[in-house]
Design an enzyme around this catalytic site. Structure first.
Site, PDB file in Angstrom:
ATOM      1  N   THR A   1       0.848  -1.188   0.000  1.00 35.51           N
ATOM      2  CA  THR A   1       0.000   0.000   0.000  1.00 35.51           C
ATOM      3  C   THR A   1       0.883   1.236   0.000  1.00 35.51           C
ATOM      4  OG1 THR A   1      -1.794  -1.133   1.173  1.00 35.51           O
ATOM      5  CG2 THR A   1      -1.782   1.284   1.246  1.00 35.51           C
TER       6      THR A   1
ATOM      7  N   VAL B   1      -8.445   3.214  -4.509  1.00 34.77           N
ATOM      8  CA  VAL B   1      -9.533   2.487  -3.854  1.00 34.77           C
ATOM      9  C   VAL B   1      -9.102   2.027  -2.462  1.00 34.77           C
ATOM     10  CG1 VAL B   1     -11.027   0.454  -3.976  1.00 34.77           C
ATOM     11  CG2 VAL B   1     -10.561   1.775  -6.046  1.00 34.77           C
ATOM     12  N   LYS B   2      -7.867   1.542  -2.349  1.00 36.92           N
ATOM     13  CA  LYS B   2      -7.375   1.087  -1.042  1.00 36.92           C
ATOM     14  C   LYS B   2      -7.337   2.244  -0.051  1.00 36.92           C
ATOM     15  CE  LYS B   2      -5.374  -1.484   2.130  1.00 36.92           C
ATOM     16  NZ  LYS B   2      -4.081  -2.181   1.986  1.00 36.92           N
ATOM     17  N   SER B   3      -6.980   3.419  -0.497  1.00 36.06           N
ATOM     18  CA  SER B   3      -6.937   4.577   0.390  1.00 36.06           C
ATOM     19  C   SER B   3      -8.324   4.902   0.933  1.00 36.06           C
ATOM     20  CB  SER B   3      -6.358   5.784  -0.354  1.00 36.06           C
ATOM     21  OG  SER B   3      -6.202   6.879   0.506  1.00 36.06           O
TER      22      SER B   3
ATOM     23  N   VAL C   1      -4.047  -4.945  -1.185  1.00 37.66           N
ATOM     24  CA  VAL C   1      -4.920  -6.004  -0.674  1.00 37.66           C
ATOM     25  C   VAL C   1      -5.538  -5.604   0.659  1.00 37.66           C
ATOM     26  CG1 VAL C   1      -3.582  -7.800  -1.828  1.00 37.66           C
ATOM     27  CG2 VAL C   1      -3.019  -7.175   0.537  1.00 37.66           C
TER      28      VAL C   1
END
Length: 296
Positions: A96, A171-173, A121
């Protein structure tokens, strides 16, 4: 059967490696820790002495390092992956990092003949070790189709969230802004219950069977009431970094993030007071202020 590699064999990377090996992939790995390398070899992995050696022995390499600078060094360095993997190979960036850093990496890889799948992930230590991670994958349809088996070996759910580097990290953020906020609200609720004299067992039973119950809050509360503040595979430095990325992105886009900003301060306090702790250790900081602890 494609050959795979993993760079970074910590709590998350070791799970990737374990499940790749379990699914029959020849896997070469590298980590700075001798103990982690020994554990990797014991599970059936091939130890490498350099990034270049991993690159030369893999068609797909997972990069699970801590930050963007490390990812850039691993992928773009003179002896890095982009310069030494066989043409047509792919780097799967599961670390990340900032979306802008993922875009920088893609730009640096242009013309190398090596592809990039930007796929951070979610699922933490249990998901990594159990092969049930959720992947937020950004890449071309051809890349994602070609390396589907390599990704399915480590995940339960693969979301195709975009075609460009940085899409997965974005999107992960957003996800981490929510998870960090849920964690922080759970820490405060646990402290409130402790001061009011509610037992941890009662609180867990109610929370976990209510509309507020979810994997994030349930895991946090169980670790709090069992007083498990270290060694659970969820080091506080990781969420602290992820919230920093989220708030940096929000600042650049001009988006107010009131709840995530508060969560950041709670995690900052926890990391400052207990730098070796896991996420749940933030609760101890609040407990010390109010003079009460929540036990099962």
């Amino acid at each position: 059967m494609k050959r795979t590699g993993v760079i970074g064999l910590g709590d998350m990377g070791s799970g990737l490696a374990k499940n790749l090996i379990k699914n029959g992939f020849e896997t070469t790995g590298l980590d700075l820790s001798a103990d982690r390398m020994a554990a990797f070899v014991e599970m059936g992995g091939k130890a490498a002495s350099s990034i270049k050696e991993v690159a030369q022995n893999a068609d797909a390499v997972y990069v699970m390092v801590m930050n963007g600078d490390q990812a850039k060094a691993v992928i773009l360095g003179e002896d890095g992956l982009a310069a030494n993997m066989p043409e047509g190979g792919v780097v799967i960036l599961t670390a990340t990092i900032k979306p802008s850093e993922a875009r920088d990496i893609a730009e640096g890889m242009a013309g190398s003949g090596i592809g990039l799948i930007d796929s951070p992930v979610s699922g933490g230590f249990p998901g990594a070790q159990g092969g049930t991670l959720t992947m937020m994958a950004a890449g071309t349809d051809a890349q994602l189709d070609d390396y589907k088996g390599v990704m399915e070996a480590v995940s339960k759910t693969i979301h195709r969230v975009g075609a460009n580097a940085g899409d997965g990290q974005t999107v992960k953020s957003c996800l981490q802004s929510l998870i960090g906020s849920i964690f922080s609200a759970t820490f405060e609720a646990a402290a409130l219950a402790a001061k009011a004299g509610v037992s941890g067992e009662v609180l867990f039973k109610v929370f976990s069977t209510s509309g507020a119950g979810c994997g994030v809050s349930n895991t946090a509360l169980e670790n709090i009431i069992d007083r498990q503040f270290e060694g659970t595979g969820s080091h506080i430095a990781t969420m602290h970094k992820d919230l920093t990325i989220c708030l940096d992105m929000a600042r650049d886009l001009g988006v107010p993030m009131h709840t995530a900003s508060t969560a950041m301060q709670i995690f900052h306090a926890g990391k400052t007071k207990y730098p070796n702790g896991d996420n749940w250790v933030c609760t101890r900081v609040i407990e010390e202020i109010i003079g009460a602890e929540l036990h099962r």
